[in-house]
Motif scaffolding. Structure first.
Motif, PDB file in Angstrom:
ATOM      1  N   SER A  38      -2.660   6.742  -5.469  1.00 17.92           N
ATOM      2  CA  SER A  38      -2.694   6.440  -4.047  1.00 17.92           C
ATOM      3  C   SER A  38      -1.069   6.030  -4.050  1.00 17.92           C
ATOM      4  N   VAL A  39      -0.520   5.078  -5.097  1.00 20.37           N
ATOM      5  CA  VAL A  39       0.973   4.547  -5.661  1.00 20.37           C
ATOM      6  C   VAL A  39       1.168   5.762  -6.741  1.00 20.37           C
ATOM      7  N   GLY A  40       3.037   5.541  -6.739  1.00 21.97           N
ATOM      8  CA  GLY A  40       3.498   6.130  -7.693  1.00 21.97           C
ATOM      9  C   GLY A  40       3.004   5.899  -9.504  1.00 21.97           C
ATOM     10  N   ARG A  71      -0.462   4.829 -11.488  1.00 24.64           N
ATOM     11  CA  ARG A  71      -1.262   5.103 -11.271  1.00 24.64           C
ATOM     12  C   ARG A  71      -2.030   3.912 -11.519  1.00 24.64           C
ATOM     13  N   LYS A  72      -2.495   3.314 -10.494  1.00 26.84           N
ATOM     14  CA  LYS A  72      -3.431   2.635 -10.688  1.00 26.84           C
ATOM     15  C   LYS A  72      -4.552   1.961 -11.330  1.00 26.84           C
ATOM     16  N   ASN A  73      -4.985   1.340 -12.158  1.00 27.63           N
ATOM     17  CA  ASN A  73      -6.160   0.929 -12.621  1.00 27.63           C
ATOM     18  C   ASN A  73      -7.570   0.711 -11.914  1.00 27.63           C
ATOM     19  N   ARG A  77      -7.946  -8.001  -8.130  1.00 32.05           N
ATOM     20  CA  ARG A  77      -8.219  -9.243  -7.434  1.00 32.05           C
ATOM     21  C   ARG A  77      -7.035  -8.850  -6.109  1.00 32.05           C
ATOM     22  N   ARG A  78      -6.203  -8.596  -5.579  1.00 31.71           N
ATOM     23  CA  ARG A  78      -5.782  -7.817  -5.523  1.00 31.71           C
ATOM     24  C   ARG A  78      -6.745  -7.453  -4.132  1.00 31.71           C
ATOM     25  N   GLU A  79      -7.529  -6.173  -4.352  1.00 29.07           N
ATOM     26  CA  GLU A  79      -8.204  -5.195  -3.671  1.00 29.07           C
ATOM     27  C   GLU A  79      -8.837  -6.340  -2.562  1.00 29.07           C
ATOM     28  N   GLU A 103      -9.505  -9.864  -2.370  1.00 33.67           N
ATOM     29  CA  GLU A 103      -8.394 -10.584  -1.492  1.00 33.67           C
ATOM     30  C   GLU A 103      -8.148 -10.055  -0.036  1.00 33.67           C
ATOM     31  N   ILE A 104      -8.310  -8.659   0.024  1.00 28.79           N
ATOM     32  CA  ILE A 104      -7.326  -7.445   0.950  1.00 28.79           C
ATOM     33  C   ILE A 104      -9.052  -7.104   1.862  1.00 28.79           C
ATOM     34  N   SER A 105     -10.066  -7.631   0.667  1.00 30.47           N
ATOM     35  CA  SER A 105     -10.926  -6.884   1.726  1.00 30.47           C
ATOM     36  C   SER A 105     -11.513  -8.268   2.376  1.00 30.47           C
ATOM     37  N   GLN A 158      -3.620   7.212  -0.495  1.00 30.82           N
ATOM     38  CA  GLN A 158      -2.045   6.629  -0.667  1.00 30.82           C
ATOM     39  C   GLN A 158      -1.083   5.837   0.488  1.00 30.82           C
ATOM     40  N   ALA A 159      -1.069   5.025  -0.457  1.00 35.95           N
ATOM     41  CA  ALA A 159       0.355   4.380   0.167  1.00 35.95           C
ATOM     42  C   ALA A 159       0.866   3.948   0.286  1.00 35.95           C
ATOM     43  N   ASP A 160       1.792   2.836   0.613  1.00 34.64           N
ATOM     44  CA  ASP A 160       2.989   3.033   0.710  1.00 34.64           C
ATOM     45  C   ASP A 160       3.793   1.901   2.105  1.00 34.64           C
ATOM     46  N   GLY A 161       2.928   0.199   1.505  1.00 25.68           N
ATOM     47  CA  GLY A 161       2.958  -0.876   2.777  1.00 25.68           C
ATOM     48  C   GLY A 161       2.780  -1.207   3.337  1.00 25.68           C
ATOM     49  N   GLY A 162       1.888  -2.142   3.852  1.00 25.21           N
ATOM     50  CA  GLY A 162       1.025  -2.333   5.102  1.00 25.21           C
ATOM     51  C   GLY A 162      -0.644  -1.424   4.689  1.00 25.21           C
ATOM     52  N   THR A 163      -0.131  -1.534   4.090  1.00 19.99           N
ATOM     53  CA  THR A 163      -2.208  -0.295   4.228  1.00 19.99           C
ATOM     54  C   THR A 163      -3.107  -1.812   4.093  1.00 19.99           C
ATOM     55  N   ARG A 164      -3.073  -3.241   4.320  1.00 19.22           N
ATOM     56  CA  ARG A 164      -4.135  -3.947   5.439  1.00 19.22           C
ATOM     57  C   ARG A 164      -3.820  -3.745   6.145  1.00 19.22           C
ATOM     58  N   CYS A 165      -2.943  -3.630   7.426  1.00 21.36           N
ATOM     59  CA  CYS A 165      -2.976  -3.742   8.217  1.00 21.36           C
ATOM     60  C   CYS A 165      -3.350  -1.904   9.315  1.00 21.36           C
ATOM     61  N   ASN A 201       7.804  -1.598   5.810  1.00 21.87           N
ATOM     62  CA  ASN A 201       7.657  -0.596   4.644  1.00 21.87           C
ATOM     63  C   ASN A 201       7.356  -0.505   3.395  1.00 21.87           C
ATOM     64  N   ASN A 202       7.209  -0.283   2.249  1.00 21.68           N
ATOM     65  CA  ASN A 202       6.930  -1.192   0.620  1.00 21.68           C
ATOM     66  C   ASN A 202       8.206  -1.211   0.693  1.00 21.68           C
ATOM     67  N   GLU A 203       9.796  -0.604   0.245  1.00 22.10           N
ATOM     68  CA  GLU A 203      10.615  -1.386   0.281  1.00 22.10           C
ATOM     69  C   GLU A 203      11.268  -2.357   0.660  1.00 22.10           C
ATOM     70  N   GLU A 204      10.954  -2.849   1.876  1.00 24.46           N
ATOM     71  CA  GLU A 204      11.481  -3.959   2.562  1.00 24.46           C
ATOM     72  C   GLU A 204      10.342  -4.849   2.688  1.00 24.46           C
ATOM     73  N   ASP A 205       9.324  -3.815   2.092  1.00 23.30           N
ATOM     74  CA  ASP A 205       8.104  -5.063   1.568  1.00 23.30           C
ATOM     75  C   ASP A 205       8.398  -6.128   0.452  1.00 23.30           C
ATOM     76  N   GLN A 206       8.972  -5.187  -0.328  1.00 24.50           N
ATOM     77  CA  GLN A 206       9.671  -5.442  -2.109  1.00 24.50           C
ATOM     78  C   GLN A 206      11.000  -6.032  -2.066  1.00 24.50           C
ATOM     79  N   ALA A 207      11.848  -5.504  -1.271  1.00 22.03           N
ATOM     80  CA  ALA A 207      13.379  -6.284  -1.032  1.00 22.03           C
ATOM     81  C   ALA A 207      13.643  -7.347  -0.098  1.00 22.03           C
TER      82      ALA A 207
HETATM   83  N1  UDP Z   1       0.996  -0.993  -4.909  1.00 18.16           N
HETATM   84  C1  UDP Z   1       1.356  -0.442  -5.643  1.00 18.16           C
HETATM   85  N2  UDP Z   1       0.594  -0.710  -6.445  1.00 18.16           N
HETATM   86  C2  UDP Z   1      -0.181  -1.257  -6.165  1.00 18.16           C
HETATM   87  C3  UDP Z   1      -0.465  -2.343  -5.163  1.00 18.16           C
HETATM   88  C4  UDP Z   1       0.462  -2.324  -4.693  1.00 18.16           C
HETATM   89  O1  UDP Z   1       2.530   0.301  -5.950  1.00 18.16           O
HETATM   90  O2  UDP Z   1      -1.682  -1.815  -7.566  1.00 18.16           O
HETATM   91  C5  UDP Z   1       1.917  -1.644  -3.456  1.00 18.16           C
HETATM   92  C6  UDP Z   1       1.474  -0.426  -2.655  1.00 18.16           C
HETATM   93  O3  UDP Z   1       2.081   0.488  -1.347  1.00 18.16           O
HETATM   94  C7  UDP Z   1       1.380  -1.042  -1.086  1.00 18.16           C
HETATM   95  C8  UDP Z   1       3.015  -2.061  -1.067  1.00 18.16           C
HETATM   96  O4  UDP Z   1       2.460  -2.041  -2.731  1.00 18.16           O
HETATM   97  O5  UDP Z   1       1.055  -0.380  -0.118  1.00 18.16           O
HETATM   98  C9  UDP Z   1       2.637  -3.138  -0.551  1.00 18.16           C
HETATM   99  O6  UDP Z   1       1.027  -4.007  -1.226  1.00 18.16           O
HETATM  100  P1  UDP Z   1       1.027  -5.267  -0.806  1.00 18.16           P
HETATM  101  O7  UDP Z   1       0.238  -6.121  -1.711  1.00 18.16           O
HETATM  102  O8  UDP Z   1       1.838  -6.137  -0.049  1.00 18.16           O
HETATM  103  O9  UDP Z   1      -0.117  -4.956   0.422  1.00 18.16           O
HETATM  104  P2  UDP Z   1      -0.358  -4.468   1.390  1.00 18.16           P
HETATM  105  O10 UDP Z   1       1.493  -4.374   2.787  1.00 18.16           O
HETATM  106  O11 UDP Z   1      -0.219  -2.306   1.221  1.00 18.16           O
HETATM  107  O12 UDP Z   1      -1.057  -4.379   2.915  1.00 18.16           O
END
Ligand code: UDP
Length: 244
Positions: free
Chosen positions: A85-87, A89-91, A96-98, A100-102, A131-138, A176-182
Motif C-alpha cells: 500500500s506504500v512506496g 514495502r511495509k512489513n 504499533r502504528r496499526e 494505535e490507529i485501530s 493504497q496509502a497517501d496520508g490521511g488513511t485514518r480519516c 496529503n502525504n507530502e504535507e504531512d511529512q514536510a
Molecule cells: N506510511 C508509509 N509507511 C508506513 C506507514 C505510513 O509510507 O509504514 C505513509 C502512508 O502514506 C500514510 C502516511 O505515511 O498515509 C501518514 O501516516 P500517519 O501515521 O500520519 O497516518 P494517516 O495520515 O495515514 O492517518
C-alpha cells in the motif's frame, strides 16, 4: 513535521499547494456502499490516492466469551495496511502504528454506534488499506461509518472525518502525504454533523491558539463535505440505480 519544508514548496505565491489544490480544497473523494458479499455491511473509499475497503460483521457472538459484556455490545476494529500500500514495502507484521490507529478509530466510532442495543455481542470492523497517501485514518473512519450503516447497525449519526493542518504558516484542509511529512501540523478530525459532536481529534505539530481554533473550524466544515458523500453512497445503493 517540519524539517523538509525549506526544500519543498508546499504553498506557492498564488496560494496553490504542492498537488495543485487551493488551501480549503479537499482531494477527490469517492465513496461506495456495499460490495462485499460475505460481510454484513461494507464500503469502499477513494480519498485522493488513498484506497480503502471496509467490511463489517455483526452484531454476532463474542469469542472468546469472556470478552463479552452483559450490559452492552462491544466494537472491535482492525486497521490493516497491505505491504504494497506504500512506496517502501511495509512489513506485514502488525505495527504499533496499526494498533494505535485501530484503537483511535474504535474510540471515534463508539459514540456513534448504539452498542447498548446489543448486549453480549460484538460488531467487528475490518479495515484494509490497499493504497496509502496520508490521511488513511480519516478516510478509513469515514468508510467504516458507511459500512456500519450498510450493515443496518443502529447509529446516532455517521462519523465523517478529514484532517486540517498547517503548511507555510497557513491553515489547510485535507493534508496529503507530502504535507504531512514536510508541513507544520496535521489535525485529523472526526465529527458527527447531525449531533454536532467531535469524536476524533489528534494533533501532530505546533499551533497557536488561534490556528488551533481555525483548524477545528476548517476540519469540521470539511467533515460536512465528507458527510454529504457518505449519505450519497448509501442513497445510491438503497435508492439509486438498483445495482449491488
Ligand atoms: N506510511 C508509509 N509507511 C508506513 C506507514 C505510513 O509510507 O509504514 C505513509 C502512508 O502514506 C500514510 C502516511 O505515511 O498515509 C501518514 O501516516 P500517519 O501515521 O500520519 O497516518 P494517516 O495520515 O495515514 O492517518
Amino acid at each position: 513535521m517540519g524539517g523538509r519544508e525549506a526544500t519543498m514548496v508546499l504553498l506557492d505565491e498564488n496560494g496553490i499547494r504542492c498537488d495543485g489544490r487551493k488551501v480549503d480544497e479537499p482531494r477527490r473523494i469517492m465513496i461506495k456502499a456495499g460490495g462485499l458479499k460475505n460481510a454484513d455491511g461494507s464500503a469502499y473509499i477513494e480519498f485522493g490516492e488513498n484506497k480503502i475497503l471496509v467490511g463489517v460483521f455483526g452484531p454476532r457472538d463474542v469469542h472468546p466469551k469472556h470478552m463479552s459484556n452483559t450490559d452492552t455490545g462491544i466494537l472491535r476494529v482492525r486497521y490493516h495496511m497491505e505491504p504494497f500500500s506504500v512506496g517502501e514495502r511495509k512489513n506485514p507484521a502488525p505495527s504499533r502504528r496499526e494498533i494505535e490507529i485501530s484503537k483511535v478509530i474504535k474510540e471515534a466510532l463508539e459514540p456513534a454506534v448504539m452498542l447498548e442495543k446489543f448486549p453480549r455481542t460484538a460488531v467487528d470492523v475490518y479495515i484494509e488499506v490497499l493504497q496509502a497517501d496520508g490521511g488513511t485514518r480519516c478516510a478509513a473512519l469515514s468508510a467504516a461509518s458507511v459500512a456500519l450503516a450498510d450493515a443496518g447497525i443502529p447509529m446516532r449519526d455517521m462519523v465523517a472525518a478529514i484532517a486540517a493542518g498547517k503548511v507555510a504558516d497557513t491553515v489547510i484542509l485535507d493534508v496529503n502525504n507530502e504535507e504531512d511529512q514536510a508541513g507544520q501540523a496535521d489535525m485529523p478530525i472526526g465529527y458527527m454533523p447531525s449531533v454536532e459532536k467531535i469524536t476524533l481529534l489528534q494533533l501532530d505539530g505546533v499551533l497557536t491558539p488561534e490556528e488551533y481554533k481555525k483548524c477545528v473550524e476548517v476540519g469540521v466544515n470539511g467533515c460536512k463535505i465528507v458527510y454529504d458523500l457518505q449519505k450519497k453512497a448509501l442513497n445510491d445503493k438503497y435508492f439509486g440505480s438498483g445495482e449491488d
